[in-house]
Design an enzyme around this catalytic site. Sequence first.
Site, short mmCIF file in Angstrom:
data_model
loop_
_atom_site.label_atom_id
_atom_site.label_comp_id
_atom_site.label_asym_id
_atom_site.label_seq_id
_atom_site.Cartn_x
_atom_site.Cartn_y
_atom_site.Cartn_z
N ASP A 197 43.08 44.55 45.27
CA ASP A 197 42.79 43.14 45.01
C ASP A 197 41.27 42.97 45.13
O ASP A 197 40.54 43.88 45.54
CB ASP A 197 43.56 42.21 45.96
CG ASP A 197 43.65 40.79 45.38
OD1 ASP A 197 42.94 40.49 44.39
OD2 ASP A 197 44.42 39.97 45.90
C1 BGC Z 1 43.70 37.27 43.97
C2 BGC Z 1 44.54 38.00 42.94
C3 BGC Z 1 43.87 37.98 41.60
C4 BGC Z 1 42.48 38.57 41.73
C5 BGC Z 1 41.73 38.67 40.42
C6 BGC Z 1 42.25 37.70 43.94
O1 BGC Z 1 41.47 36.83 44.70
O2 BGC Z 1 44.25 37.49 45.24
O3 BGC Z 1 45.81 37.42 42.88
O4 BGC Z 1 44.64 38.68 40.67
O5 BGC Z 1 41.74 37.78 42.63
O6 BGC Z 1 41.33 37.45 39.96
#
Ligand code: BGC
Length: 740
Positions: A262
Amino acid sequence: MKQENLKALLNSLTLQEKIGQLIQLSGDFFAADQLAVGPQKKLGINQEIVQQVGSVLNIVGAEKTKSIQETYLGNSRHKIPLLFMADIIYGYRTIFPIPLGLGATWNPALVEKAYSVLAKESSAAGAHVTFAPMVDLVRDARWGRCLESTGEDAFLNAKFSTAMVNGIQGDFSPEESLASCVKHFAAYGAGEGGREYNTVDMSERRLREDYLPAYQAAVDAGAKLVMTSFNTYDGVPVTGNEFLLKDILRTEWGFEGVIISDYAAIQELIAHGVAADDREATKLAIEATTDIDMKTACYAKQLEPLVNQGEISEKLIDEAVWRVLQLKNDLGLFENPYRSASKKREDHELLTPKNRELARKVTSEALVLLQNKNDLLPLTPNKDKILLVGPYSDNPELIGLWAVHGKKEDTITIKRGFETYLNSEFLSQTAGCDLLSDYQFLGEFGATKDVISQIQMSDAEKVRQLEKATALAKDADVIVFAMGEHTLQSGEAGSRTDITLPAIQKEFLAELTALGKKTVLVVISGRPLVLTEESEKMDAIIQAWFPGTEGGHAIADIIFGKTNPSGRLSMSFPYTVGQLPLYYNEFTTGRPLDSKTHSGRFVSKYIDSPNEALFPFGFGLSFSKVEYTNLSLSSAELTENKPLEASIVVENKANRATTETVQLYIQDLVGSVVRPVKELKAFQKVHLSANSQQTVSFTITKDMLRYYTKSMKFDVETGDFNLYIGGNSRDVIRAEFILK
Ligand code: BGC
């Protein structure tokens, strides 16, 4: 590309080029002129690295993605196309209800259709991968990301997980599909206190039984990627957690696809306190087989020295790169790096009348009628004078936080929905009150004081609105309140400790309900709110989530009776925030409320609140009255070779057709470890025409009784079971059987 050519390509790459494939940067690094100096500086990487990066985060739009791809390939020695990954969570341009609403449809087949529309629309816009589905099981409504989950139940979540992956990936044809990245593996929804990014600590049994099934369902359905979660599990942050990533995901489940961290989660291993610096963080992550580093410079800067100094083997890098190349190959990017991105397709595919029609249908099934005293709803159009009031009464912000590509101007507001049913003399509308009393928190999102003061109602406007609303209310027969949370109060980093309607709205509601009119509350929220006071005051309540592009139509369809509501909650609504975490499938404890050995105070309960939910899992009303009778089992015994048939008569006693979600729960009465009071094991959505009855049957097999026994084997134990069938998790009829 043939496998041997792909292998040859891998072998032809320098170490640096290989590492490039394992880095993901956001779109601002790829500005058309290629010189996005700002973000590079911030991350401390140079143009050479950017030129080798393998994937891009959150850039969409056919023209934009094509131009970035073209420039990139033009400057690339190895000509490996970029992968475009984006958060397309519950709709690209046609926005469906938030996933918590999708959960309430109890209709995975319909949700699969919604996700194939999502895939079709966003593939036209150049996306290759979507970071969906999010399948984190959630039991705590304080967590803002309830919005993205289908709810609190492992069985139901797994059904939706499969459906969403199937919808997204379809047959993997370029014009119909994307690659699906299931997230956030694992147990991200169990953060302590419902606080975002917080610690997760639970037994392996609970992890496997409740939290893992939905991720596993996605992997079994063929999801091409998995995203690691931000949290720890058993003291180890997931992005560096070999037990979760290697032992379970790769080895037990045989996942051969790409694992992506993530956002910045590799570097966060330092803040977690398991790595001293970027180098240690990188080592932990790559050794746990995290293939792609999203949005940090860890892999970009540390992998090469780690290999050169013999701390990790280049084989680890090769394996990770191979998985990324395979994904690009599966997507057909070597043959066509633009895949199906096309301006023409965007013009044709986005927000078509058919897509809107589907969204309206999905939304109608997602809305949950929570209360309907004296059968106030449905209202007969052009009979009563209606005041539609509240901050959401004519507000296009109905798509929720994670619909970043949806457009407000496409959204049907509730007022517009009402106008399709009512002549103007029967409808009045005004906001009546502000959404929040204080918008200062918008400063965190970059809003200046000036902007905030424009958003916020002035004191004079507040007075004017209250007077106007009161005057209109006096003249009305029915008041429909459209109220709820601000979009930014749920979603990522939207944890709250107070999950009631904002105070300013509650005060307004109290003023107007004092007039004694008939009242309907339409709740817009990204989570179960505490609606205890409202349930006392209101005649009718509709839980409308963030209902999406067609929200206003779907809400009006229910209020005016075109649709008979069929949504059922997939997450419990508490009486009070103090009950959280709250879920229907709890353990009995040694002193349950109905304890035969203890009484009065000394049972497991609160002294100031009920134990159970205000609106339980599986609950939802319709305009019909459905009765369940005659539960019968084909035998009192279940054996290996002889499954049981359970059947029940479901009768619609109303003059109106309805759809009933018949739910089957099982309780294992004595196990080698304690078992939940009941667990959802099957359900059927059945259509009942007016005044009709149907016998609904389920087959109970031994496999449905498996669980992680004392020895952690996924097994069955003989003994006594309760079987329950009903229209929700609380109101059920019981039968019993023995497993021999
Ligand atoms: C979130 C994810 C997301 C990623 C990319 C993160 O802050 O937890 O769910 O896919 O950002 O945008």
